[in-house]
Design a protein around this motif. Structure first.
Motif, PDB file in Angstrom:
ATOM      1  N   GLY A 375     -15.287  56.132 -54.513  1.00  0.00           N
ATOM      2  CA  GLY A 375     -14.240  56.333 -53.503  1.00  0.00           C
ATOM      3  C   GLY A 375     -14.850  56.243 -52.114  1.00  0.00           C
ATOM      4  N   ASP A 376     -14.583  57.260 -51.300  1.00  0.00           N
ATOM      5  CA  ASP A 376     -15.134  57.261 -49.938  1.00  0.00           C
ATOM      6  C   ASP A 376     -16.626  57.601 -49.912  1.00  0.00           C
ATOM      7  OD1 ASP A 376     -12.595  56.802 -48.842  1.00  0.00           O
ATOM      8  OD2 ASP A 376     -12.147  58.954 -48.704  1.00  0.00           O
ATOM      9  N   TRP A 377     -17.114  58.236 -50.971  1.00  0.00           N
ATOM     10  CA  TRP A 377     -18.464  58.799 -50.929  1.00  0.00           C
ATOM     11  C   TRP A 377     -19.554  57.812 -51.311  1.00  0.00           C
ATOM     12  CZ3 TRP A 377     -18.587  63.007 -48.300  1.00  0.00           C
ATOM     13  CH2 TRP A 377     -17.576  63.981 -48.410  1.00  0.00           C
ATOM     14  N   LYS A 378     -20.657  57.917 -50.595  1.00  0.00           N
ATOM     15  CA  LYS A 378     -21.863  57.174 -50.956  1.00  0.00           C
ATOM     16  C   LYS A 378     -23.011  58.165 -51.041  1.00  0.00           C
ATOM     17  CE  LYS A 378     -25.102  53.667 -49.143  1.00  0.00           C
ATOM     18  NZ  LYS A 378     -25.283  52.632 -48.093  1.00  0.00           N
ATOM     19  N   PHE A 417     -22.753  60.254 -47.509  1.00  0.00           N
ATOM     20  CA  PHE A 417     -21.897  59.821 -46.402  1.00  0.00           C
ATOM     21  C   PHE A 417     -20.478  59.611 -46.909  1.00  0.00           C
ATOM     22  CE2 PHE A 417     -26.139  58.029 -45.642  1.00  0.00           C
ATOM     23  CZ  PHE A 417     -26.429  58.584 -44.400  1.00  0.00           C
ATOM     24  N   ASN A 418     -19.503  59.940 -46.064  1.00  0.00           N
ATOM     25  CA  ASN A 418     -18.135  59.483 -46.289  1.00  0.00           C
ATOM     26  C   ASN A 418     -18.049  58.141 -45.554  1.00  0.00           C
ATOM     27  OD1 ASN A 418     -15.448  58.796 -45.943  1.00  0.00           O
ATOM     28  ND2 ASN A 418     -14.748  60.931 -45.783  1.00  0.00           N
ATOM     29  N   ILE A 419     -18.157  57.045 -46.307  1.00  0.00           N
ATOM     30  CA  ILE A 419     -18.275  55.716 -45.692  1.00  0.00           C
ATOM     31  C   ILE A 419     -16.985  55.318 -44.973  1.00  0.00           C
ATOM     32  CG2 ILE A 419     -18.564  53.238 -46.198  1.00  0.00           C
ATOM     33  CD1 ILE A 419     -21.209  54.706 -46.207  1.00  0.00           C
ATOM     34  N   THR A 420     -15.870  55.778 -45.472  1.00  0.00           N
ATOM     35  CA  THR A 420     -14.603  55.476 -44.788  1.00  0.00           C
ATOM     36  C   THR A 420     -14.599  56.077 -43.391  1.00  0.00           C
ATOM     37  OG1 THR A 420     -13.575  55.608 -46.955  1.00  0.00           O
ATOM     38  CG2 THR A 420     -12.086  55.570 -45.063  1.00  0.00           C
ATOM     39  N   ASP A 421     -15.093  57.286 -43.313  1.00  0.00           N
ATOM     40  CA  ASP A 421     -15.125  58.010 -42.053  1.00  0.00           C
ATOM     41  C   ASP A 421     -16.329  57.601 -41.201  1.00  0.00           C
ATOM     42  OD1 ASP A 421     -14.165  60.095 -40.366  1.00  0.00           O
ATOM     43  OD2 ASP A 421     -15.861  61.332 -41.028  1.00  0.00           O
ATOM     44  N   ASP A 422     -17.411  57.275 -41.858  1.00  0.00           N
ATOM     45  CA  ASP A 422     -18.696  57.090 -41.183  1.00  0.00           C
ATOM     46  C   ASP A 422     -19.405  55.844 -41.726  1.00  0.00           C
ATOM     47  OD1 ASP A 422     -21.085  57.538 -39.800  1.00  0.00           O
ATOM     48  OD2 ASP A 422     -21.802  59.063 -41.220  1.00  0.00           O
TER      49      ASP A 422
HETATM   50  C1  LIG Z   1     -13.327  60.547 -45.777  1.00  0.00           C
HETATM   51  O1  LIG Z   1     -12.933  60.394 -44.439  1.00  0.00           O
HETATM   52  C2  LIG Z   1     -11.603  59.915 -44.282  1.00  0.00           C
HETATM   53  C3  LIG Z   1     -11.400  59.622 -42.807  1.00  0.00           C
HETATM   54  O2  LIG Z   1     -11.720  60.717 -42.038  1.00  0.00           O
HETATM   55  C4  LIG Z   1     -10.636  60.918 -44.831  1.00  0.00           C
HETATM   56  O3  LIG Z   1      -9.311  60.437 -44.708  1.00  0.00           O
HETATM   57  C5  LIG Z   1     -10.943  61.140 -46.304  1.00  0.00           C
HETATM   58  O4  LIG Z   1     -10.131  62.153 -46.830  1.00  0.00           O
HETATM   59  C6  LIG Z   1     -12.409  61.514 -46.501  1.00  0.00           C
HETATM   60  N1  LIG Z   1     -12.702  61.479 -47.928  1.00  0.00           N
HETATM   61  C7  LIG Z   1     -13.074  62.548 -48.628  1.00  0.00           C
HETATM   62  C8  LIG Z   1     -13.309  62.325 -50.087  1.00  0.00           C
HETATM   63  O5  LIG Z   1     -13.232  63.634 -48.123  1.00  0.00           O
END
Ligand SMILES: *[C@@H]1O[C@H](CO)[C@@H](O)[C@H](O)[C@H]1NC(C)=O
Ligand SMILES: *[C@@H]1O[C@H](CO)[C@@H](O)[C@H](O)[C@H]1NC(C)=O
Ligand SMILES: *[C@@H]1O[C@H](CO)[C@@H](O)[C@H](O)[C@H]1NC(C)=O
Ligand SMILES: *[C@@H]1O[C@H](CO)[C@@H](O)[C@H](O)[C@H]1NC(C)=O
Ligand SMILES: *[C@@H]1O[C@H](CO)[C@@H](O)[C@H](O)[C@H]1NC(C)=O
Length: 479
Positions: A375-378, A417-422
């Protein structure tokens, strides 16, 4: 009996034509960075690439392995390198190893449904035995080199010539710049091709891997860049772009362009020390940072229903084989990759939410590495590799790459890292989320159970004996 046989052949031919399989042009650039194409960086002159990308689908999250042979092994096999023994660095010219022969390759599968198959450029998947070379792995023809790099004009590497036309050593291109040689071969293939037969061309250009060499006229297009290396490097990119322009024109002239899918990808991020650039991403080639693994890539052409878009869904290079087989309407083999053809063509969510960046235990702790995306995580465990940092393109008269390495033996500390965010990997949040670190570490350990040892033998002097016997040209037949 005979009648039946004929009937089957006729039927097969009919379904073959009825399916209208697209032509496929699969272009791989070598060591091309995130910030090395015009559509991401207006300082780079790539009108053809920009045009195709903007009229197609630009991939924002298309991942590759951090270095050449592992990525190329995925294009041909659809398998994770850590499961085929291809996970460690590159196949060296004196190593008696190649992409495992039991793997069925992409061209082998396309051939079965009627494709003509041609490879032009860099192989780097082994050649010690004839059975390893492209014309024994599913390609009708091959013009190119076996090793990972070489001189762009005299086509030698490590003291021997490395340019082969099928099994024959090709000495006649001495002094010709490889981008011209490979472009010309590709346009010749297209000109000679019967458009009624589906065509697959795999075109892994030598460009823009070091050595940094280009005819002056391309470097001269960058008078504003003071740094000689970056200026030439930029010229190399532009020469490749011109080649792709010539090839698309050849397809157009032949009336084939509208029926062709063009897939373009780099094999890994830019080598920062050799004038490539991945800004704003972190790190470069050889590393598990996004700069090493998030590749420049796009698709254009036949079958795409939603174009002029950026596609954010996760794609991994193991997906290209099943995706192209899906586009060809051919039977799928069982591989690690997933068929993303519908996701791409219809702009639907990716079929992938998770992937392994690489697993390599060969030289723990100095060279081994592991990373996963869920998902978002790396999560990166241990040593991400060098070079690290967020360097901008060199523009001065001096080399301005600011490189620093973070060395961490073993599996700790880890980076999360949250790659989506960062996406630039600024904020390691491993200490804030020990639960996620634990969960993803467990997931990596599950994948590790499937890992086979890296095929990375010591150098074999038999390679030199064979090359010398071959008139000082790299040769097969010594393993
Ligand atoms: C990662 O960051 C995005 C953007 O800030 C956020 O929407 C998302 O919920 C975050 N993902 C997790 C798994 O926390
Ligand atoms: C080919 O060029 C390289 C420089 O890139 C040089 O070192 C090598 O000697 C040349 N080889 C031949 C056979 O000309
Ligand atoms: C391109 O290849 C064709 C045939 O292989 C050859 O006749 C022609 O001279 C080549 N052109 C260039 C510019 O290398
Ligand atoms: C593209 O075609 C033009 C015209 O034939 C030729 O001059 C040029 O060298 C070709 N470029 C490449 C990279 O092959
Ligand atoms: C490099 O410097 C020149 C002149 O200062 C400037 O016009 C150009 O935009 C710069 N390019 C990059 C890549 O920073």
């Amino acid at each position: 009996m005979l009648v039946l046989h004929v009937a089957v052949v006729v039927l097969m031919n009919i379904s073959w034509i009825a399916a209208k399989r697209p032509h496929i042009l699969f272009i791989v650039a070598d060591d091309l960075g995130w910030n090395d194409v015009g559509y991401q960086n207006p300082d780079v002159i790539t009108p053809t690439i920009d045009g195709l990308a903007k009229q197609g689908v630009i991939f924002q999250s298309s991942y590759v392995l951090p270095i050449c042979s592992p990525s190329r092994s995925t294009y041909m096999s659809g398998m994770y390198p850590y499961k085929t023994g291809m996970q460690h660095i590159v196949i060296g010219g004196r190593q008696s190893v190649c992409l495992p022969l039991e793997l069925r390759t992409l061209p082998q599968q396309l051939k079965e449904v009627g494709y003509a198959t041609h490879a032009v450029g860099k192989w780097n998947l082994g050649f010690c035995n004839l059975k390893c070379i492209p014309t024994y792995r599913g390609f009708d023809s091959f013009l190119g080199y076996y090793n990972t790099q070489e001189d762009y004009y005299n086509h030698t590497f490590g003291g021997y010539l490395d340019l082969h036309d099928g099994e024959r050593v090709a000495r006649e291109y001495d002094g010709q710049y490889s981008t011209h040689v490979y472009t010309n071969r590709t346009t010749s293939i297209i000109e000679a091709h019967d458009p009624d037969q589906p065509l697959f061309i795999y075109l892994p250009y030598q460009s823009v891997h070091y050595p940094i060499q280009v005819p002056d006229k391309y470097a001269d297009m960058y008078p504003h860049i003071g740094n000689e290396g970056r200026k030439k490097f930029s010229g190399m990119v532009t020469a490749m772009d011109e080649g792709i322009g010539n090839i698309t024109r050849a397809l157009q002239d032949k009336g084939m362009l509208d029926d062709t899918i063009i897939l373009f990808t780099t094999d890994n991020g830019a080598e920062l020390l050799k004038y490539g650039n991945n800004f704003p991403l972190r790190g470069g080639k050889h590393t598990l940072w996004e700069g090493g693994t998030r590749g420049v890539a796009f698709m254009a052409g036949a079958g795409l229903q939603h174009t002029g878009i950026k596609y954010n869904g996760l794609i991994h290079s193991i997906d290209w084989m099943p995706t192209l087989i899906g586009a060809a309407g051919a039977p799928q083999a069982e591989v690690d990759g997933v068929n993303q053809w519908d996701s791409i063509r219809l702009n639907q969510p990716s079929k992938r939410s998770e992937f392994i960046y690489n697993l390599d235990d060969f030289h723990i702790p100095t060279q081994g590495h592991a990373a996963i995306r869920v998902g978002d995580w790396k999560l990166i465990l241990g040593y991400p590799g060098e070079s690290d940092g967020w360097t901008k393109p060199m523009n001065d008269t001096k080399d301005t790459a600011l490189l620093y390495n973070i060395y961490s033996p073993g599996d700790t500390p880890s980076y999360l890292f949250n790659i989506t965010d960062d996406p630039r990997e600024f904020h390691n949040v491993a200490y804030q989320h020990p639960d996620i670190v634990q969960k993803l570490t467990k997931r990596i350990q599950e994948y590790r159970l499937l890992m086979v040892p890296a095929k990375y033998p010591a150098k074999d002097p038999a390679a030199d004996v064979a090359a010398k016997k071959n008139g000082n040209a790299w040769a097969s037949g010594w393993c």
